[in-house]
Every structure is written in structure tokens, then in C-alpha cells.
Design a protein around this motif. Sequence first.
Motif, mmCIF file in Angstrom:
data_model
loop_
_atom_site.group_PDB
_atom_site.id
_atom_site.type_symbol
_atom_site.label_atom_id
_atom_site.label_comp_id
_atom_site.label_asym_id
_atom_site.label_seq_id
_atom_site.Cartn_x
_atom_site.Cartn_y
_atom_site.Cartn_z
ATOM 1 N N SER A 229 0.823 -1.201 0.000
ATOM 2 C CA SER A 229 0.000 0.000 0.000
ATOM 3 C C SER A 229 0.864 1.260 0.000
ATOM 4 C CB SER A 229 -0.928 -0.007 1.221
ATOM 5 O OG SER A 229 -1.686 1.176 1.282
ATOM 6 N N THR A 233 1.030 4.118 -2.931
ATOM 7 C CA THR A 233 0.743 5.508 -2.587
ATOM 8 C C THR A 233 1.894 6.414 -3.011
ATOM 9 O OG1 THR A 233 -0.650 4.873 -0.711
ATOM 10 C CG2 THR A 233 0.251 7.097 -0.694
ATOM 11 N N CYS A 237 1.622 9.448 -5.772
ATOM 12 C CA CYS A 237 1.796 10.785 -5.208
ATOM 13 C C CYS A 237 2.989 11.521 -5.828
ATOM 14 C CB CYS A 237 1.957 10.699 -3.694
ATOM 15 S SG CYS A 237 0.399 10.332 -2.839
ATOM 16 N N CYS A 246 -3.014 12.372 -1.021
ATOM 17 C CA CYS A 246 -1.623 12.107 -0.647
ATOM 18 C C CYS A 246 -1.275 12.799 0.660
ATOM 19 C CB CYS A 246 -0.689 12.596 -1.752
ATOM 20 S SG CYS A 246 -0.932 11.743 -3.317
#
Length: 279
Positions: A229, A233, A237, A246
Motif C-alpha cells: 500500500s 501511494t 503521489c 496524498c
Amino acid sequence: MLNLRAQAIALSLMISLGAADTAGLGLGEIDLIFPRNDTFAPMTITPIVFGIQNPTVIDGLYPTLSYGLWSADTPPNNQTHMTYLAEEHLPNKTGPVSFIIDSIANTLNTENEWRFVWKLRWTNCSTPANGTTSENGRGLVDTDEFSWRPYDVAHSVLFTTKKGANQLNLTTLNDKCDNTQATAFYTTKTLKAPPSNLWGEKCAVLKSPAPTPAPCKASIAPAAASSISSSLTAKYCMDPTPVISCPAKKGGASINGVGSYFSWCLMGALLVGKLFIWI
């Protein structure tokens, strides 16, 4: 004294060579962790997760892993896009399990039924002394001392996105791991590959028939799920207009997902971000 010393050196060399020869031997497996045949809530970011058991064994097969994702009602002649994840060699790690992670954005954020197709291609080597260890191969390279044959297998998964369904949780997928699509191998030994025939120096000789897969051994622990994860992310971002919310940048406010920079187009290019997670 010299003879004893020579014997000791020879014995030490044999032991070290024997240890080296066991690298890349034994059981190896490739498992599709997600997508899975089930119903999930729509998601902005869809992870594509493959588990690799005993990566050093799989690496010797010179695997090529590819996948495609379409709406289930897409005509076959429009299902033309495949994304390649692993070409030539997987990460040369000695850990028991690694995960290959890719992702798709702004596709499964609507309700629909989806078809996920993945294809695995590998090689099996042999010599005239032991013969080929599989029966369905198409000969690609054959010399007096070496044979290299490619094999492939394709799998298909149907799944649904529906509002109100459970959100994707990679760790809870472990509860249904027995239904995971997987391909297993057993390497009995390796052969020295002729120059220019393969990317590496060794080629695996596989046992036939292939072993029964054990996909539950590639279950995702909470720490691995968190790492996956976090990696996804961080990937999204980095874009100037992220499709997800974000963390706040230093000295600035948090970034909210706007736009569709990573939007999926069946006939266009899919942004491929290969991430490798080891446990």
C-alpha cells in the motif's frame, strides 16, 4: 602431508561446489494474488499482485509474465493490450516469497464485471542423455548437446466491482487462498546454457509431471500488505496531479486526487510501474 592437504583442499572445493549447485533447485511457484474471482467495492487504484515462491528457482526458468484487463463484455478482437511485468529475470533474491506489484488507476472505480487474463511463459532445458522433461513443447533451440524449449499457460479471472461490497483488503484474501490460480515447478538440476541462447548462464531442467501448487504459502502478511500500500501511494503521489489523496507535502497542504492522468485506455498505453516486495 602434501597428499592429505591436497585431499582436504579437494574435499573443501567439492563441498563448496555442491552448495553452489543447489541454488535454484527444488520447488518454485507463481501465484496470482489479486485480482480474484469475487466481488469488491469500486477502487480508484487497483493493485495487480503476483506472489513468487522461491524466486531463485523461478528465475532459472527465464519467465515472462504478462496480463490484460478488460470489461467482461469487451469483444475478443478488442482485447489486444497486454502488459509485460517480468522479462528475462525476476529479482535474484534468496527469500522464500517475493511479490511483483503493478497497478491500474481510474478503471475499476465504476460498477462492472471484469475479465483479467494473465499469461506465463517459461523455458525448460534438456540434453540428449535425459531427454526433454515435458511433452508439449515446441522446439526452439536444438543442438547435439542442448535443447531449449518454451512453454506457456494462460489463465482467466472474472470478478465484479459493486457499490456496497467489501473494500479490497489484501490480507483477507488469505482466507480463500486455496482457490488462487497458480503454476508450480520443480527444478531437478541446471545445465550450462550455450552462449547467446539465453540471457543467463544456467537453464533449469524441470521434473514432469509438475508439482501441485500450494498458493497458501504466498499469503500476504499485514506487514507486506502495508508495504504494498505504501509503495503504491508513493508511486501515484509523485505525479503533479495525483488521482488519490496524498500525505501533506513539507510546507504545504495535502494533495487531493484530481484529474485522470493515469486513466486506462484499452487501445492505448498503460503506465507500468513494477514494484518488487520481499518478505
